[in-house]
Design an enzyme around this catalytic site. Structure first.
Site, PDB file in Angstrom:
ATOM      1  N   ASP A 140       3.782 -21.974 -71.959  1.00 20.61           N
ATOM      2  CA  ASP A 140       2.786 -22.030 -73.027  1.00 20.61           C
ATOM      3  C   ASP A 140       1.390 -21.853 -72.443  1.00 20.61           C
ATOM      4  OD1 ASP A 140       2.009 -22.942 -75.881  1.00 20.61           O
ATOM      5  OD2 ASP A 140       0.868 -24.303 -74.603  1.00 20.61           O
TER       6      ASP A 140
ATOM      7  N   TYR B   3      -7.284 -21.813 -72.202  1.00 20.54           N
ATOM      8  CA  TYR B   3      -6.862 -22.597 -71.041  1.00 20.54           C
ATOM      9  C   TYR B   3      -7.420 -22.024 -69.729  1.00 20.54           C
ATOM     10  CZ  TYR B   3      -3.411 -24.847 -74.125  1.00 20.54           C
ATOM     11  OH  TYR B   3      -2.785 -25.538 -75.127  1.00 20.54           O
TER      12      TYR B   3
ATOM     13  N   HIS C 136      -4.552 -21.747 -82.983  1.00 20.66           N
ATOM     14  CA  HIS C 136      -4.888 -22.876 -82.112  1.00 20.66           C
ATOM     15  C   HIS C 136      -5.746 -23.899 -82.857  1.00 20.66           C
ATOM     16  CE1 HIS C 136      -5.749 -23.840 -77.583  1.00 20.66           C
ATOM     17  NE2 HIS C 136      -5.271 -24.870 -78.238  1.00 20.66           N
TER      18      HIS C 136
HETATM   19  N1  LIG Z   1      -2.891 -28.000 -79.486  1.00 21.26           N
HETATM   20  C1  LIG Z   1      -1.956 -27.608 -78.643  1.00 21.26           C
HETATM   21  O1  LIG Z   1      -1.324 -26.604 -78.824  1.00 21.26           O
HETATM   22  C2  LIG Z   1      -1.673 -28.410 -77.425  1.00 21.26           C
HETATM   23  C3  LIG Z   1      -2.218 -29.689 -77.227  1.00 21.26           C
HETATM   24  C4  LIG Z   1      -1.867 -30.362 -76.056  1.00 21.26           C
HETATM   25  C5  LIG Z   1      -1.031 -29.777 -75.139  1.00 21.26           C
HETATM   26  N2  LIG Z   1      -0.534 -28.517 -75.362  1.00 21.26           N
HETATM   27  C6  LIG Z   1       0.368 -27.838 -74.402  1.00 21.26           C
HETATM   28  O2  LIG Z   1       1.247 -28.763 -73.840  1.00 21.26           O
HETATM   29  C7  LIG Z   1       1.130 -28.714 -72.404  1.00 21.26           C
HETATM   30  C8  LIG Z   1       1.430 -30.063 -71.829  1.00 21.26           C
HETATM   31  O3  LIG Z   1       0.375 -30.944 -72.195  1.00 21.26           O
HETATM   32  P1  LIG Z   1       0.685 -32.400 -72.575  1.00 21.26           P
HETATM   33  O4  LIG Z   1      -0.459 -32.909 -73.374  1.00 21.26           O
HETATM   34  O5  LIG Z   1       2.064 -32.445 -73.178  1.00 21.26           O
HETATM   35  O6  LIG Z   1       0.689 -33.127 -71.190  1.00 21.26           O
HETATM   36  P2  LIG Z   1       1.833 -34.102 -70.607  1.00 21.26           P
HETATM   37  O7  LIG Z   1       2.865 -33.273 -69.968  1.00 21.26           O
HETATM   38  O8  LIG Z   1       2.217 -35.117 -71.649  1.00 21.26           O
HETATM   39  O9  LIG Z   1       0.973 -34.865 -69.494  1.00 21.26           O
HETATM   40  C9  LIG Z   1       0.459 -34.212 -68.385  1.00 21.26           C
HETATM   41  C10 LIG Z   1      -0.048 -35.293 -67.452  1.00 21.26           C
HETATM   42  O10 LIG Z   1       1.070 -36.021 -66.961  1.00 21.26           O
HETATM   43  C11 LIG Z   1       1.090 -35.985 -65.547  1.00 21.26           C
HETATM   44  N3  LIG Z   1       2.499 -35.884 -65.122  1.00 21.26           N
HETATM   45  C12 LIG Z   1       3.380 -34.903 -65.427  1.00 21.26           C
HETATM   46  N4  LIG Z   1       4.580 -35.167 -64.891  1.00 21.26           N
HETATM   47  C13 LIG Z   1       4.459 -36.336 -64.222  1.00 21.26           C
HETATM   48  C14 LIG Z   1       5.354 -37.120 -63.448  1.00 21.26           C
HETATM   49  N5  LIG Z   1       6.631 -36.768 -63.265  1.00 21.26           N
HETATM   50  N6  LIG Z   1       4.877 -38.281 -62.890  1.00 21.26           N
HETATM   51  C15 LIG Z   1       3.584 -38.658 -63.075  1.00 21.26           C
HETATM   52  N7  LIG Z   1       2.701 -37.941 -63.793  1.00 21.26           N
HETATM   53  C16 LIG Z   1       3.128 -36.803 -64.360  1.00 21.26           C
HETATM   54  C17 LIG Z   1       0.250 -34.824 -65.140  1.00 21.26           C
HETATM   55  O11 LIG Z   1      -0.392 -35.070 -63.921  1.00 21.26           O
HETATM   56  P3  LIG Z   1       0.031 -34.254 -62.576  1.00 21.26           P
HETATM   57  O12 LIG Z   1      -0.638 -32.928 -62.664  1.00 21.26           O
HETATM   58  O13 LIG Z   1      -0.503 -35.135 -61.497  1.00 21.26           O
HETATM   59  O14 LIG Z   1       1.525 -34.169 -62.574  1.00 21.26           O
HETATM   60  C18 LIG Z   1      -0.791 -34.758 -66.261  1.00 21.26           C
HETATM   61  O15 LIG Z   1      -1.852 -35.641 -65.994  1.00 21.26           O
HETATM   62  C19 LIG Z   1      -0.287 -28.222 -72.164  1.00 21.26           C
HETATM   63  O16 LIG Z   1      -0.425 -27.661 -70.873  1.00 21.26           O
HETATM   64  C20 LIG Z   1      -0.392 -27.198 -73.240  1.00 21.26           C
HETATM   65  O17 LIG Z   1       0.285 -26.020 -72.852  1.00 21.26           O
HETATM   66  C21 LIG Z   1      -0.835 -27.848 -76.490  1.00 21.26           C
END
Ligand SMILES: NC(=O)c1ccc[n+]([C@@H]2O[C@H](COP(=O)([O-])OP(=O)(O)OC[C@H]3O[C@@H](n4cnc5c(N)ncnc54)[C@H](OP(=O)(O)O)[C@@H]3O)[C@@H](O)[C@H]2O)c1
Length: 227
Positions: free
Chosen positions: A34, A39, A109
Site C-alpha cells: 500500500d 507517503y 485518500h
Molecule cells: N488513511 C489511510 O489510508 C491509512 C491510514 C493509516 C495507515 N495506512 C496504511 O497502513 C500502513 C500501516 O500503518 P498502520 O497505521 O497500520 O501502522 P501499524 O502497522 O499499526 O504500526 C506501525 C508501528 O508499529 C511498529 N511495529 C511494527 N511491527 C512491530 C513489531 N513486530 N514490534 C514492535 N513494533 C512494531 C512500527 O515501528 P518499527 O518501524 O520500529 O517496526 C511502527 O511504529 C501505512 O503504512 C499505510 O500504508 C493507511
C-alpha cells in the site's frame, strides 16, 4: 492477507533500505503493498515502483488519490487534490512512478463530503472500465462507511482503521490498518503479534496492513498465523 504499508518511507530510511524491506517482505510471503502520492514526502511511490517493476505479476499494488505532498523545507505541506479534472493526470503520474499500467486498488485518500461528486465517481468507474485500476474505493474519512454501504462502483474497497471495522457493512471488502498502533494505547494493551492476529481474525476475507522499518519486526509480523 497481510500487506505492507509505506507511510513510514520517509527520511529515516535510505532508498536502499526501503528496497531491502520490500524485498524481504516479499521473501516472507507478503504480496500486497500500500502506497500513496503523499507517503515518504512524495517519494514512496517511486521506491515501490522500482521494487515492483521486475515482479509486477506477483504482487498487488494499492495507491491513492487526493492528498499530496508539496515541497516546503521547513513545513509539512499536505495539499488536497480531489478535482475531477486532474484525476486522470494524477493517476497517470502514479502509474508512471509505480512503473506499471494498472494498480490493483485505487483509493480516494481521506475524502470529505465536498471532495466527492458525480464527476469524481465517474472517473473511478472509468479507471476500472479502462483497466487502470482493478478496484477502487475510499481510504478513511467520513465517507468510508456510507460509500461502503452503497458502493457507487464495483469492485469497491473500504480501507479503514481496525478501530472502526465493526461499523462497516458486513459485505464490504476491507483493507484494515492501525492494528499495532491502536493496540499500544488504552486499557487493553497488546503485543504487535497479538494485535495483528486479532485484526486478521476480525477481517478474515480482507487484508490487514502493517508498517515497519525493522527487519526483525517484519519477520515477526509475517509469521503471525491467520486462523
Ligand atoms: N488513511 C489511510 O489510508 C491509512 C491510514 C493509516 C495507515 N495506512 C496504511 O497502513 C500502513 C500501516 O500503518 P498502520 O497505521 O497500520 O501502522 P501499524 O502497522 O499499526 O504500526 C506501525 C508501528 O508499529 C511498529 N511495529 C511494527 N511491527 C512491530 C513489531 N513486530 N514490534 C514492535 N513494533 C512494531 C512500527 O515501528 P518499527 O518501524 O520500529 O517496526 C511502527 O511504529 C501505512 O503504512 C499505510 O500504508 C493507511
Amino acid at each position: 492477507v497481510l500487506g505492507l504499508g509505506t507511510a513510514a518511507f520517509g527520511r529515516r530510511l535510505t532508498r536502499r533500505q526501503k528496497l531491502r524491506l520490500l524485498e524481504h517482505a516479499l521473501d516472507l510471503g507478503i504480496t500486497y503493498f500500500d502506497t500513496a502520492p503523499l507517503y515518504g514526502r512524495g517519494g514512496a511511490e517511486g521506491v515501490v515502483g522500482a521494487f515492483a517493476a521486475p515482479r509486477r505479476d506477483r504482487i498487488g499494488l494499492a495507491t491513492k488519490l487526493g492528498l499530496e505532498w508539496r515541497g516546503g523545507r521547513l513545513r509539512r505541506q499536505v495539499v488536497r487534490a480531489f478535482e475531477p479534472d486532474g484525476a486522470r493526470r494524477r493517476l497517470e503520474e502514479s502509474l508512471r512512478k509505480l512503473r506499471t499500467d494498472h494498480v490493483d486498488v485505487l483509493l480516494l485518500h481521506e475524502p470529505t463530503q465536498g471532495d466527492v461528486g458525480d464527476d469524481l465517481l465517474a472517473f473511478l468507474a472509468e479507471a476500472v472500465g479502462q483497466g487502470l485500476a482493478r478496484a477502487v474505493g475510499v481510504a478513511g474519512g467520513p465517507l468510508l462507511g456510507p460509500l461502503a454501504a452503497r458502493p457507487p462502483v464495483t469492485p469497491w474497497v473500504a480501507q479503514a482503521s481496525v478501530t472502526v471495522l465493526e461499523s462497516l457493512p458486513p459485505g464490504a471488502f476491507v483493507v484494515c490498518h492501525s492494528a499495532i498502533v491502536s493496540a499500544r494505547s488504552g486499557k487493553a494493551r497488546r503485543a504487535p503479534a497479538e494485535a495483528l492476529r486479532r485484526a486478521l481474525a476480525a477481517n478474515p476475507r480482507g487484508i490487514v496492513l502493517f508498517s515497519t522499518t525493522d527487519h526483525d519486526h517484519l519477520r515477526a509480523n509475517a509469521a503471525v498465523p491467520s486462523d
